[in-house]
Motif scaffolding. Structure first.
Motif, PDB file in Angstrom:
ATOM      1  N   SER A 118       0.792  -1.317   0.075  1.00  0.00           N
ATOM      2  CA  SER A 118      -0.090  -0.028   0.025  1.00  0.00           C
ATOM      3  C   SER A 118       0.847   1.306  -0.009  1.00  0.00           C
ATOM      4  O   SER A 118       1.791   1.387   0.912  1.00  0.00           O
ATOM      5  N   HIS A 119       0.520   2.228  -0.661  1.00  0.00           N
ATOM      6  CA  HIS A 119       1.489   3.336  -1.016  1.00  0.00           C
ATOM      7  C   HIS A 119       0.928   4.306   0.285  1.00  0.00           C
ATOM      8  O   HIS A 119       1.737   5.154   0.676  1.00  0.00           O
ATOM      9  N   ALA A 120      -0.028   3.984   1.062  1.00  0.00           N
ATOM     10  CA  ALA A 120      -0.749   4.849   2.173  1.00  0.00           C
ATOM     11  C   ALA A 120       0.433   4.498   3.333  1.00  0.00           C
ATOM     12  O   ALA A 120       0.301   5.251   4.248  1.00  0.00           O
ATOM     13  N   HIS A 121       1.260   3.313   3.139  1.00  0.00           N
ATOM     14  CA  HIS A 121       2.014   2.841   4.418  1.00  0.00           C
ATOM     15  C   HIS A 121       3.152   2.694   3.983  1.00  0.00           C
ATOM     16  O   HIS A 121       4.278   3.112   4.732  1.00  0.00           O
ATOM     17  N   CYS A 122       3.477   2.351   2.757  1.00  0.00           N
ATOM     18  CA  CYS A 122       4.933   1.773   2.519  1.00  0.00           C
ATOM     19  C   CYS A 122       5.118   2.254   1.052  1.00  0.00           C
ATOM     20  O   CYS A 122       5.018   3.504   0.852  1.00  0.00           O
ATOM     21  N   GLN A 123       5.123   1.579   0.088  1.00  0.00           N
ATOM     22  CA  GLN A 123       5.375   1.758  -1.439  1.00  0.00           C
ATOM     23  C   GLN A 123       4.228   0.969  -1.982  1.00  0.00           C
ATOM     24  O   GLN A 123       3.997   0.011  -1.737  1.00  0.00           O
ATOM     25  N   GLU A 124       3.634   1.538  -2.888  1.00  0.00           N
ATOM     26  CA  GLU A 124       2.716   0.784  -3.810  1.00  0.00           C
ATOM     27  C   GLU A 124       3.208  -0.342  -4.613  1.00  0.00           C
ATOM     28  O   GLU A 124       4.471  -0.192  -5.123  1.00  0.00           O
ATOM     29  N   TRP A 125       2.633  -1.517  -4.553  1.00  0.00           N
ATOM     30  CA  TRP A 125       3.269  -2.630  -5.322  1.00  0.00           C
ATOM     31  C   TRP A 125       2.003  -3.096  -6.160  1.00  0.00           C
ATOM     32  O   TRP A 125       0.891  -3.444  -5.680  1.00  0.00           O
ATOM     33  N   LEU A 126       2.328  -3.638  -7.337  1.00  0.00           N
ATOM     34  CA  LEU A 126       1.119  -4.164  -8.489  1.00  0.00           C
ATOM     35  C   LEU A 126       1.629  -5.589  -8.713  1.00  0.00           C
ATOM     36  O   LEU A 126       2.982  -5.747  -9.062  1.00  0.00           O
ATOM     37  N   SER A 127       0.715  -6.540  -8.645  1.00  0.00           N
ATOM     38  CA  SER A 127       1.214  -7.782  -9.218  1.00  0.00           C
ATOM     39  C   SER A 127       1.201  -7.837 -10.665  1.00  0.00           C
ATOM     40  O   SER A 127       0.626  -6.793 -11.408  1.00  0.00           O
ATOM     41  N   MET A 128       1.605  -8.764 -11.267  1.00  0.00           N
ATOM     42  CA  MET A 128       1.625  -8.954 -12.878  1.00  0.00           C
ATOM     43  C   MET A 128       0.163  -8.805 -13.433  1.00  0.00           C
ATOM     44  O   MET A 128       0.003  -8.064 -14.400  1.00  0.00           O
ATOM     45  N   GLU A 129      -0.734  -9.380 -12.661  1.00  0.00           N
ATOM     46  CA  GLU A 129      -2.161  -9.495 -13.216  1.00  0.00           C
ATOM     47  C   GLU A 129      -2.439  -7.972 -13.281  1.00  0.00           C
ATOM     48  O   GLU A 129      -3.280  -7.705 -13.947  1.00  0.00           O
ATOM     49  N   GLU A 130      -2.333  -7.249 -11.942  1.00  0.00           N
ATOM     50  CA  GLU A 130      -2.873  -6.047 -11.942  1.00  0.00           C
ATOM     51  C   GLU A 130      -2.188  -5.281 -12.902  1.00  0.00           C
ATOM     52  O   GLU A 130      -2.856  -4.309 -13.419  1.00  0.00           O
ATOM     53  N   ILE A 131      -0.891  -5.368 -13.136  1.00  0.00           N
ATOM     54  CA  ILE A 131      -0.150  -4.337 -14.183  1.00  0.00           C
ATOM     55  C   ILE A 131      -0.799  -4.640 -15.467  1.00  0.00           C
ATOM     56  O   ILE A 131      -1.274  -3.579 -16.246  1.00  0.00           O
ATOM     57  N   GLN A 132      -1.052  -5.848 -15.849  1.00  0.00           N
ATOM     58  CA  GLN A 132      -1.558  -6.013 -17.147  1.00  0.00           C
ATOM     59  C   GLN A 132      -3.137  -5.470 -17.425  1.00  0.00           C
ATOM     60  O   GLN A 132      -3.244  -5.065 -18.374  1.00  0.00           O
ATOM     61  N   ASN A 133      -3.847  -5.894 -16.280  1.00  0.00           N
ATOM     62  CA  ASN A 133      -5.309  -5.208 -16.200  1.00  0.00           C
ATOM     63  C   ASN A 133      -5.272  -3.882 -16.306  1.00  0.00           C
ATOM     64  O   ASN A 133      -6.222  -3.130 -17.026  1.00  0.00           O
ATOM     65  N   ARG A 134      -4.408  -3.180 -15.698  1.00  0.00           N
ATOM     66  CA  ARG A 134      -4.465  -1.789 -15.453  1.00  0.00           C
ATOM     67  C   ARG A 134      -4.134  -1.081 -16.883  1.00  0.00           C
ATOM     68  O   ARG A 134      -4.443   0.209 -16.928  1.00  0.00           O
ATOM     69  N   HIS A 135      -2.977  -1.440 -17.253  1.00  0.00           N
ATOM     70  CA  HIS A 135      -2.408  -0.802 -18.539  1.00  0.00           C
ATOM     71  C   HIS A 135      -2.593  -1.502 -19.927  1.00  0.00           C
ATOM     72  O   HIS A 135      -2.541  -0.855 -20.915  1.00  0.00           O
ATOM     73  N   GLY A 136      -2.841  -2.767 -20.047  1.00  0.00           N
ATOM     74  CA  GLY A 136      -3.271  -3.218 -21.016  1.00  0.00           C
ATOM     75  C   GLY A 136      -1.944  -3.996 -22.055  1.00  0.00           C
ATOM     76  O   GLY A 136      -0.718  -3.412 -21.762  1.00  0.00           O
ATOM     77  N   LYS A 137      -2.370  -4.629 -22.900  1.00  0.00           N
ATOM     78  CA  LYS A 137      -1.310  -5.303 -23.814  1.00  0.00           C
ATOM     79  C   LYS A 137      -0.374  -4.110 -24.452  1.00  0.00           C
ATOM     80  O   LYS A 137       0.739  -4.575 -24.606  1.00  0.00           O
ATOM     81  N   ALA A 138      -0.836  -2.963 -24.900  1.00  0.00           N
ATOM     82  CA  ALA A 138      -0.123  -2.123 -25.779  1.00  0.00           C
ATOM     83  C   ALA A 138       1.014  -1.563 -24.883  1.00  0.00           C
ATOM     84  O   ALA A 138       2.195  -1.567 -25.298  1.00  0.00           O
ATOM     85  N   TRP A 139       0.518  -1.334 -23.820  1.00  0.00           N
ATOM     86  CA  TRP A 139       1.622  -0.950 -22.880  1.00  0.00           C
ATOM     87  C   TRP A 139       2.452  -1.735 -22.537  1.00  0.00           C
ATOM     88  O   TRP A 139       3.794  -1.217 -22.219  1.00  0.00           O
ATOM     89  N   MET A 140       2.233  -2.960 -22.345  1.00  0.00           N
ATOM     90  CA  MET A 140       3.223  -4.153 -21.948  1.00  0.00           C
ATOM     91  C   MET A 140       4.356  -4.151 -23.032  1.00  0.00           C
ATOM     92  O   MET A 140       5.308  -4.304 -22.853  1.00  0.00           O
ATOM     93  N   GLU A 141       3.736  -3.847 -24.377  1.00  0.00           N
ATOM     94  CA  GLU A 141       4.672  -3.975 -25.399  1.00  0.00           C
ATOM     95  C   GLU A 141       5.628  -2.863 -25.448  1.00  0.00           C
ATOM     96  O   GLU A 141       6.971  -3.110 -25.980  1.00  0.00           O
ATOM     97  N   ASN A 142       5.190  -1.920 -25.057  1.00  0.00           N
ATOM     98  CA  ASN A 142       5.800  -0.453 -25.356  1.00  0.00           C
ATOM     99  C   ASN A 142       6.685  -0.259 -24.112  1.00  0.00           C
ATOM    100  O   ASN A 142       7.740   0.491 -24.336  1.00  0.00           O
ATOM    101  N   TYR A 143       6.430  -0.467 -22.782  1.00  0.00           N
ATOM    102  CA  TYR A 143       6.850   0.056 -21.608  1.00  0.00           C
ATOM    103  C   TYR A 143       7.324  -0.918 -20.655  1.00  0.00           C
ATOM    104  O   TYR A 143       8.294  -0.628 -20.061  1.00  0.00           O
ATOM    105  N   TRP A 144       7.388  -2.226 -21.029  1.00  0.00           N
ATOM    106  CA  TRP A 144       7.697  -3.175 -19.961  1.00  0.00           C
ATOM    107  C   TRP A 144       9.316  -3.302 -20.069  1.00  0.00           C
ATOM    108  O   TRP A 144       9.719  -3.327 -19.020  1.00  0.00           O
TER     109      TRP A 144
END
Length: 335
Positions: A118-144
């Motif tokens: 949690s960013h409210a207490h430590c640092q925000e962290w996202l699972s790979m599933e959350e990253i893919q759902n939040r950003h989508g395939k195009a983002w993964m191809e361009n930025y990962w």
């Protein structure tokens, strides 16, 4: 003499820091990926324990894997590479600072894990599933690959002060100048000093406004102090900024019959920063803020601005964290 000095430092670090990690003392260059430059030391076996707020479980993660997924969550991947590297080093340093502070017992808020998701207490962290759902395939191809490069090219590098990991606080946008740590939090840290942050013009949260009714204004302040009173008809004349911190945020403000801190007003009305002005027009109270976040340590938009101006990640970090040294982690695990 030089050999004796470094032998002494090595013994001191091994004694003082957490058993799983050794810090190699020196002002160092980041490991490069080009031919002809010294090879990286592998730190891929360093493991930390992370409390997952979604699953309520403690995860065992490789440090560099954890940092990669923190970087995605904490900074836009469209930022300059050197800004991303600076964020990766800051995030890694934070994790090691937490480990060295709390050890195997973990933080009291999540025993058994020094950090959480949690960013409210430590640092925000996202699972790979959350990253893919939040950003989508195009983002993964361009930025990962870019995110991975920022982490891999700084593998194992952290910031230290007097050979101890620092607490590398960071925030979105300072509003032009960062704050001294003691003006916002409990203690003064020599590396968390107020510095200029001039390259934040492109931040979408550099300035902001929030409007509320006079009733909401009064009720909010009474929720903090039930004895609060103010003359509605002359409210504007009863709002006076008494003191400002070095970075520009409000230290003390007089409203009606009470004195509040800027942080208290920010928390009460969910403002983006404690650098604000208050105007009153009829039944409407308007807060105008500069910056976003607590204002201590590295400004992320300022870091990106510095990178755009040609600064590398070390220059960025040395600007926002005064007097730090770059050190490198190596594993103390037996092969």
């Amino acid at each position: 003499m030089k050999g004796i000095f470094f032998a002494f430092i090595s013994i001191l670090v091994i004694t003082l820091l957490i058993p799983l990690f050794i810090i190699s003392s020196c002002e160092m260059q980041a490991p490069q990926r080009h031919d002809g430059v010294r090879e990286e030391i592998r730190e891929s076996d360093l493991i930390i324990h992370v409390f997952n707020h979604e699953t309520k479980e403690i995860m065992e993660l490789y440090l560099e894997e954890y940092i990669t997924q923190v970087l995605v969550a904490e900074m836009p991947a469209s930022f300059e590479m050197e800004a991303l590297k600076a964020q990766a080093v800051a995030a890694r340093t934070y994790a090691i600072w937490r480990e060295s502070t709390h050890g195997k017992a973990g933080h009291p808020s999540h025993p058994g894990a020094s950090v959480c998701t949690s960013h409210a207490h430590c640092q925000e962290w996202l699972s790979m599933e959350e990253i893919q759902n939040r950003h989508g395939k195009a983002w993964m191809e361009n930025y990962w690959d870019k995110i991975q490069e920022a982490v891999e090219s700084t593998t194992g590098i952290i910031m230290t002060y007097n050979m101890q990991p620092i607490e590398p606080l960071y925030h979105s946008t300072s509003g032009g100048k960062t704050e001294n740590s003691e003006d916002v939090f409990a203690s003064a840290q020599p590396y968390l000093r107020s510095v200029s942050s001039p390259y934040e013009e492109r931040s979408p949260v550099l300035v902001d406004q929030k409007k509320i009714t006079m009733d909401a204004f009064i009720n909010g302040l009474r929720s903090r102090d039930r004895d609060f009173t103010i003359d509605r008809r002359n409210a504007a004349s009863q709002i006076n900024i008494l003191e400002k911190n070095q970075g520009g945020s409000i230290s003390k403000i007089q409203i009606g019959n009470k004195t509040f801190t800027g942080s208290q007003i920010r928390q009460t009305f969910d403002l983006r920063s404690s650098d604000f002005t208050i105007t009153v027009s009829g039944n409407t109270v308007t807060f105008s803020t500069r910056g976003y976040g607590h204002g201590v340590g590295m400004s992320q938009w300022g870091a990106n601005g510095m990178a755009e101006q040609g600064s590398d990640f070390q220059e960025i970090l040395k600007h926002y964290y005064q007097g730090v040294t770059f050190s490198k982690l190596t594993s103390n695990r037996s092969e």
